[in-house]
Design a protein around this motif. Sequence first.
Motif, mmCIF file in Angstrom:
data_model
loop_
_atom_site.group_PDB
_atom_site.id
_atom_site.type_symbol
_atom_site.label_atom_id
_atom_site.label_comp_id
_atom_site.label_asym_id
_atom_site.label_seq_id
_atom_site.Cartn_x
_atom_site.Cartn_y
_atom_site.Cartn_z
ATOM 1 N N TYR A 209 106.318 15.367 85.701
ATOM 2 C CA TYR A 209 105.801 15.975 86.924
ATOM 3 C C TYR A 209 106.948 16.156 87.937
ATOM 4 N N GLU A 210 106.700 17.013 88.892
ATOM 5 C CA GLU A 210 107.702 17.284 89.958
ATOM 6 C C GLU A 210 108.131 16.007 90.668
ATOM 7 N N PHE A 211 107.189 15.069 90.809
ATOM 8 C CA PHE A 211 107.504 13.847 91.570
ATOM 9 C C PHE A 211 108.173 12.777 90.711
ATOM 10 N N GLN A 212 108.407 13.069 89.447
ATOM 11 C CA GLN A 212 109.098 12.119 88.564
ATOM 12 C C GLN A 212 110.515 12.621 88.319
ATOM 13 N N TRP A 213 111.471 12.020 89.002
ATOM 14 C CA TRP A 213 112.860 12.478 88.904
ATOM 15 C C TRP A 213 113.564 11.792 87.728
ATOM 16 N N ASP A 214 114.146 12.587 86.880
ATOM 17 C CA ASP A 214 114.810 12.038 85.697
ATOM 18 C C ASP A 214 116.075 11.270 86.056
ATOM 19 N N LEU A 215 116.184 10.072 85.507
ATOM 20 C CA LEU A 215 117.379 9.262 85.738
ATOM 21 C C LEU A 215 118.527 9.763 84.858
ATOM 22 N N ASN A 216 119.717 9.598 85.368
ATOM 23 C CA ASN A 216 120.906 10.061 84.645
ATOM 24 C C ASN A 216 121.614 8.872 83.989
ATOM 25 N N TYR A 217 121.299 8.642 82.727
ATOM 26 C CA TYR A 217 121.909 7.507 82.026
ATOM 27 C C TYR A 217 123.365 7.746 81.640
ATOM 28 N N GLY A 218 123.850 8.943 81.941
ATOM 29 C CA GLY A 218 125.274 9.187 81.736
ATOM 30 C C GLY A 218 126.080 8.404 82.763
ATOM 31 N N ASN A 219 125.401 7.902 83.761
ATOM 32 C CA ASN A 219 126.025 7.133 84.827
ATOM 33 C C ASN A 219 125.744 5.637 84.571
ATOM 34 N N PRO A 220 126.798 4.843 84.355
ATOM 35 C CA PRO A 220 126.579 3.429 84.029
ATOM 36 C C PRO A 220 125.817 2.672 85.113
ATOM 37 N N GLN A 221 125.862 3.169 86.320
ATOM 38 C CA GLN A 221 125.127 2.534 87.410
ATOM 39 C C GLN A 221 123.617 2.559 87.134
ATOM 40 N N VAL A 222 123.140 3.640 86.527
ATOM 41 C CA VAL A 222 121.713 3.738 86.203
ATOM 42 C C VAL A 222 121.366 2.668 85.169
ATOM 43 N N PHE A 223 122.202 2.577 84.158
ATOM 44 C CA PHE A 223 121.962 1.577 83.115
ATOM 45 C C PHE A 223 121.930 0.178 83.739
ATOM 46 N N ASN A 224 122.907 -0.127 84.567
ATOM 47 C CA ASN A 224 122.963 -1.451 85.193
ATOM 48 C C ASN A 224 121.721 -1.744 86.031
ATOM 49 N N LYS A 225 121.345 -0.757 86.815
ATOM 50 C CA LYS A 225 120.203 -0.961 87.719
ATOM 51 C C LYS A 225 118.924 -1.210 86.916
ATOM 52 N N ILE A 226 118.771 -0.458 85.847
ATOM 53 C CA ILE A 226 117.569 -0.610 85.022
ATOM 54 C C ILE A 226 117.578 -1.977 84.334
ATOM 55 N N VAL A 227 118.737 -2.369 83.828
ATOM 56 C CA VAL A 227 118.832 -3.681 83.181
ATOM 57 C C VAL A 227 118.505 -4.782 84.191
ATOM 58 N N GLU A 228 118.991 -4.613 85.392
ATOM 59 C CA GLU A 228 118.758 -5.626 86.418
ATOM 60 C C GLU A 228 117.252 -5.829 86.675
ATOM 61 N N VAL A 229 116.530 -4.731 86.816
ATOM 62 C CA VAL A 229 115.096 -4.898 87.095
ATOM 63 C C VAL A 229 114.346 -5.377 85.847
ATOM 64 N N LEU A 230 114.804 -4.935 84.704
ATOM 65 C CA LEU A 230 114.155 -5.382 83.459
ATOM 66 C C LEU A 230 114.276 -6.899 83.308
ATOM 67 N N LEU A 231 115.462 -7.406 83.559
ATOM 68 C CA LEU A 231 115.666 -8.853 83.409
ATOM 69 C C LEU A 231 114.881 -9.630 84.473
ATOM 70 N N ALA A 232 114.796 -9.063 85.661
ATOM 71 C CA ALA A 232 114.027 -9.740 86.711
ATOM 72 C C ALA A 232 112.558 -9.834 86.296
ATOM 73 N N LEU A 233 112.039 -8.777 85.688
ATOM 74 C CA LEU A 233 110.641 -8.791 85.254
ATOM 75 C C LEU A 233 110.462 -9.747 84.067
ATOM 76 N N ALA A 234 111.447 -9.781 83.193
ATOM 77 C CA ALA A 234 111.373 -10.707 82.052
ATOM 78 C C ALA A 234 111.305 -12.142 82.563
ATOM 79 N N ASN A 235 112.020 -12.392 83.635
ATOM 80 C CA ASN A 235 112.025 -13.748 84.182
ATOM 81 C C ASN A 235 110.721 -14.123 84.869
#
Length: 599
Positions: A209-235
Amino acid sequence: MDLKQSYHELYGYNGITEYRWNQLMDIMEKAKKTRPAALKRADGAGNDWYRSEKMVGMMLYLDRFSEDLSEFEKRIDYLAELGITYVHFMPLLKSREGNNDGGYAVSDYLMVDEKFGTMDQLERVIKLLKKKGIRTCIDFVLNHTAKEHIWAKECLKGNHDYDDMYFMFDDDTVPNEYEKTLTEIFPKVAPGNFTYYPELKKYVMTRFYEFQWDLNYGNPQVFNKIVEVLLALANRGVDIFRLDAIPYMWKELGTRCMNHPNVHKLLKMMYKIVQEVCPSVIFLGEAIVEPFEIVKYFGDRENKECNVMYNASFMVLLWNSLATRDVRLMGRSLSIDYGIPDDGIWINYARCHDDIGWGFETEILKDMGLDPEMHKQYIIRYMEGKFQGSFAKGELYEYNPVTNDARNCGTLASLCGLEQALNEKHMYKVELAVKRILLLHSVIISYTGIPLLYSGDEIGQLNDWSYKEFPQYAGDSRWLHRGKMDWAAAEKRTDLSTIEGQIFGKLKNMISIRKSNEYFSADHKAVPVDTGNDAVFGFHKADKMLVLANFSESEQWVDAKAFDWFGLPGEMKDLITGRPVRSYDNHIQLGPYEYLWLV
Ligand code: GLC
């Protein structure tokens, strides 16, 4: 696999990636340090638990099921009563106001949406569930965020730490280049893959949808940010992450931006990170693509990606068999070896929150003398209820008036004929519909893999046509099968004279048999057998159990000699009813939509 090497291979070797790598190490260290002791103890046992015959899931939208987390607590016993051992919460993280695609437009990964409660409450619910032997799965929407997400805001504010987290362009040159090779995901409700925002003077990649902006995983910052929240939720105690829409994660100009090899690299790194920080956690991948592409998401023996994947083709084949009363396409398709690794496990389901898209093995159809396009048109009409004699009552999804292509929506019960039968007050049709509902469940509960029930199906809930009255839902017919849980109807679940009672009671029984019999563990692979009868699906497990399922409303006979299986002819026992099943003159009889789990 060496994480550091993979990271740099993907992101290159330069000062920035060095900086991002160190940042990732900090994120992982911090998550390790803060992981609660109880979870660390569970980590000690690894993540093999998902292969057990005891695994039976239910997926639900919190607001539709119980309004919120505190009400949910009161419903845990209901899930336990049915025998559920993992519950999949559809998106419950904070999502944008208004249309948010059922929560698939996350605006804050670290907050539970206010309408459901708080993160602490979620943690409490996870613990309560665990006490009942139920694990928790949450939806993790990692291909895109809501356009209101803080990352998007920071990026627009010009905070350079957030540069290039999304795909934004000043003019349409690059977007037009992309469009040349991209397909549309929601061609009707959200056409195109980019959106122009006059106020921002930017084109942004918006594949859903228009309101869902695609993340750019070509940028390592995106990967890091996603990993960070994933691990926080795992905890917080999450056991299973349902990784949403993974085929789309990596975008590269000139490609379909789907199933890109780099998606697999990202997932392998994520799996490795989880193994290091929270090794009891598993990944469930959502990739509704061709089977040979789906199996790649299991990764390989050395480098895993997802532990479990949705068996979308099985679901499609079940409905096809029901509509055609012909199981040949299913038997033959399931016999194809797509290269699923030994430790890869399917989630088997008959219905879920999404539409049904008709991806068939066209070569098999042709071999059966059918025209694949005509066949697809037939099944689309059948499931909509427009084909003459159809028992189903559903709606089209993403209908394309030019090609007549469409997908289908509707609840399991309505697609199985219950709605039509009740409307007609036709008692025999009601009986047949209930049998169909049970038949589909009997196959997903007995086949190798993890059965997943869709909330409401356990009591035969019908379509919810009222979605058309709500502007935020009206344009998306998937809401037809996302009605509110009918708790008054669920009250009848122990009364066997009611439809709810018959369905719930029999499902509960099948689940309990599955859980107490190791034939149903992942170690025993189901092998389809040719029963010699086009209406009867059959498979065996380790030559120890034979399942037969009659996909027609008429009585069927199976020639016991037609398939070579030990112990036949002779006397076998049906695990479900406990009754002995004899073959008469080398034939086994099955009543309308009857299923037998023979040992
Ligand atoms: C997945 C979900 C679907 C959602 C989409 C976008 O395919 O199952 O419901 O619309 O992702 O997040």
